[in-house]
Enzyme design. Structure first.
Site, PDB file in Angstrom:
ATOM      1  N   ASP A  92      82.008   6.142  16.646  1.00 25.36           N
ATOM      2  CA  ASP A  92      82.598   5.082  15.819  1.00 25.36           C
ATOM      3  C   ASP A  92      83.689   4.340  16.592  1.00 25.36           C
ATOM      4  O   ASP A  92      84.237   3.352  16.102  1.00 25.36           O
ATOM      5  CB  ASP A  92      83.109   5.634  14.479  1.00 25.36           C
ATOM      6  CG  ASP A  92      84.250   6.611  14.637  1.00 25.36           C
ATOM      7  OD1 ASP A  92      84.537   7.028  15.775  1.00 25.36           O
ATOM      8  OD2 ASP A  92      84.869   6.971  13.608  1.00 25.36           O
ATOM      9  N   SER A  93      83.954   4.775  17.823  1.00 20.03           N
ATOM     10  CA  SER A  93      84.798   3.995  18.738  1.00 20.03           C
ATOM     11  C   SER A  93      84.171   2.621  18.962  1.00 20.03           C
ATOM     12  O   SER A  93      84.830   1.696  19.440  1.00 20.03           O
ATOM     13  CB  SER A  93      84.979   4.732  20.069  1.00 20.03           C
ATOM     14  OG  SER A  93      83.739   5.214  20.541  1.00 20.03           O
TER      15      SER A  93
ATOM     16  N   ASP B 292      77.718   9.060  15.141  1.00 18.29           N
ATOM     17  CA  ASP B 292      78.991   9.341  14.477  1.00 18.29           C
ATOM     18  C   ASP B 292      78.939   8.829  13.046  1.00 18.29           C
ATOM     19  O   ASP B 292      78.552   7.689  12.812  1.00 18.29           O
ATOM     20  CB  ASP B 292      80.094   8.565  15.225  1.00 18.29           C
ATOM     21  CG  ASP B 292      81.332   9.390  15.443  1.00 18.29           C
ATOM     22  OD1 ASP B 292      81.414  10.510  14.914  1.00 18.29           O
ATOM     23  OD2 ASP B 292      82.213   8.908  16.177  1.00 18.29           O
TER      24      ASP B 292
ATOM     25  N   LYS C 298      77.746  13.445  13.861  1.00 17.08           N
ATOM     26  CA  LYS C 298      79.084  14.009  14.129  1.00 17.08           C
ATOM     27  C   LYS C 298      80.010  13.658  12.968  1.00 17.08           C
ATOM     28  O   LYS C 298      79.995  12.523  12.491  1.00 17.08           O
ATOM     29  CB  LYS C 298      79.652  13.477  15.438  1.00 17.08           C
ATOM     30  CG  LYS C 298      81.058  14.038  15.740  1.00 17.08           C
ATOM     31  CD  LYS C 298      81.510  13.739  17.149  1.00 17.08           C
ATOM     32  CE  LYS C 298      82.111  12.380  17.335  1.00 17.08           C
ATOM     33  NZ  LYS C 298      83.272  12.078  16.466  1.00 17.08           N
TER      34      LYS C 298
ATOM     35  N   GLU D 269      84.164  14.270  11.554  1.00 21.40           N
ATOM     36  CA  GLU D 269      85.508  14.682  11.958  1.00 21.40           C
ATOM     37  C   GLU D 269      86.135  15.595  10.899  1.00 21.40           C
ATOM     38  O   GLU D 269      85.931  15.391   9.704  1.00 21.40           O
ATOM     39  CB  GLU D 269      86.397  13.445  12.154  1.00 21.40           C
ATOM     40  CG  GLU D 269      85.939  12.549  13.289  1.00 21.40           C
ATOM     41  CD  GLU D 269      86.906  11.397  13.562  1.00 21.40           C
ATOM     42  OE1 GLU D 269      87.995  11.348  12.945  1.00 21.40           O
ATOM     43  OE2 GLU D 269      86.568  10.550  14.415  1.00 21.40           O
TER      44      GLU D 269
ATOM     45  N   GLU E 208      89.290  17.112  20.687  1.00 26.46           N
ATOM     46  CA  GLU E 208      89.938  15.919  21.240  1.00 26.46           C
ATOM     47  C   GLU E 208      91.463  16.056  21.167  1.00 26.46           C
ATOM     48  O   GLU E 208      92.020  16.464  20.141  1.00 26.46           O
ATOM     49  CB  GLU E 208      89.499  14.677  20.441  1.00 26.46           C
ATOM     50  CG  GLU E 208      90.201  13.400  20.922  1.00 26.46           C
ATOM     51  CD  GLU E 208      89.583  12.112  20.389  1.00 26.46           C
ATOM     52  OE1 GLU E 208      88.573  12.169  19.672  1.00 26.46           O
ATOM     53  OE2 GLU E 208      90.121  11.042  20.735  1.00 26.46           O
TER      54      GLU E 208
HETATM   55  O1  KIV Z   1      83.886   7.740  18.523  1.00 23.62           O
HETATM   56  C1  KIV Z   1      83.977   8.304  19.617  1.00 23.62           C
HETATM   57  O2  KIV Z   1      83.848   7.677  20.670  1.00 23.62           O
HETATM   58  C2  KIV Z   1      84.277   9.722  19.629  1.00 23.62           C
HETATM   59  C3  KIV Z   1      84.471  10.362  20.958  1.00 23.62           C
HETATM   60  C4  KIV Z   1      85.804   9.996  21.478  1.00 23.62           C
HETATM   61  C5  KIV Z   1      84.297  11.821  20.901  1.00 23.62           C
HETATM   62  O3  KIV Z   1      84.376  10.314  18.614  1.00 23.62           O
END
Ligand code: KIV
Length: 307
Positions: A63-64, A102, A132, A134, A199
């Site tokens: 989600d970055s 994500d 993924k 969090e 992280e």
């Molecule tokens: O969204 C992302 O890029 C991440 C990584 C930094 C692990 O969650």
């Protein structure tokens, strides 16, 4: 054709060798055999194809995306539909790596049922092989696992908790928070998580969790003792327009290279040296002659009509 099938004509990776597909069980095997897991984020066809062909084991559509591709200030704004759109593009490129999507902020923060139905979209509509999430969302991880959806958990500095954390800060720096992190990591593994991203935590803490957990840890800003490492692609190649955090190693300066290329292109256009004759299409000689003869007849006809 299924979304994960590729045409027989397109040979895998640059070597053309058969692919040993990376799966969730393969990651577990890598931990058992102490083989480091290489991971990278990617959000589009060309970069994910390059990452896959370079032999990266796990590709995360993070989600970055919100920040490094869409230009938002943090990750909170990106939607499920935007994440699905980019996951589909990555799916078209990735053959060997494990493809993880994500789950964005808000897509699993309500009920477990909502989280489950959003996760199903990533598998069904975009071809992700795992999702993924969090934080220590134990019930959700158990429900996803029971629904055949492999999960990568994510603890420590979790960017979706930005407002609660009061900024992007290294986590687990006191005895109490270290113990909490360890117990969360164990609970996530017990609930069925197949791997866990750590992280922004002290190296010593990541090392201890890596030694204790039966599942692979993948570190980012967590030191070298994790079972694998992940970086954001745009950090790796300097495409973020911001100073890199301490844990980033930049392997290329794509911003400088792309800027120079674009400047050269603009100059060439302004000086009329692009495109050259070699970069132009030409009319076949026969067509040129026919055109000239037609134009000359038209001129003669015009002159006669005027007379
Ligand atoms: O969204 C992302 O890029 C991440 C990584 C930094 C692990 O969650």
């Amino acid at each position: 054709m299924s979304i994960t099938k590729f045409p027989a004509s397109s040979s895998p990776a640059s070597t053309g060798a058969p692919i040993a597909k990376v799966t969730m069980p393969a990651l577990a095997e890598m931990k058992r055999s102490a083989k480091p897991i290489s991971s990278l984020t990617a959000y589009d066809y060309p970069t994910s194809r390059l990452a896959d062909e370079a032999g990266i084991d796990l590709i995360l559509v993070g989600d970055s995306l919100a920040m490094v591709v869409l230009g938002h200030e943090n990750t909170l704004a990106v939607t499920v539909d935007e994440m699905l759109h980019h996951t589909r593009a990555v799916r078209r490129a990735v053959r060997r790596a494990l493809l993880v999507a994500d789950m964005p902020f808000g897509s699993y923060h309500g009920t477990v049922a909502e989280g489950l139905s959003n996760a199903i979209r990533f598998i069904k509509e975009a071809g992700a092989e795992a999702v993924k999430v969090e934080g220590p969302r134990i019930d959700l991880v158990r429900a996803l696992t029971e629904s055949e959806i492999p999960v990568v958990a994510h603890l420590g500095l979790t960017p979706q908790s930005l407002h609660r954390m009061g900024g992007y800060r290294v986590q687990a720096r006191t005895a109490e928070t270290v113990l909490q992190l360890k117990s969360d990591a164990q609970a996530l593994a017990d609930a069925g998580a197949g791997a866990i991203v750590l992280e922004g935590v002290p190296r010593e803490v990541a090392a201890a969790i890596t030694a204790e957990l039966p599942i692979p840890t993948i570190g980012i800003g967590a030191g070298p003792d994790c079972d694998g490492q992940i970086l954001v692609f745009h950090d790796l190649v300097n495409l973020t327009f911001a100073p890199a955090p301490k844990f980033v190693r930049q392997y290329a300066d794509a911003a400088a290279q792309i800027r120079t290329a674009i400047e050269h292109y603009r100059e060439d256009v302004e000086h009329r040296v692009f495109p050259s004759d070699e970069e132009s299409y030409h009319l076949p000689e026969s067509a040129q002659r026919a055109l000239e003869s037609r134009e000359s007849s038209n001129r003669k006809l015009g002159t006669l009509r005027k007379a």
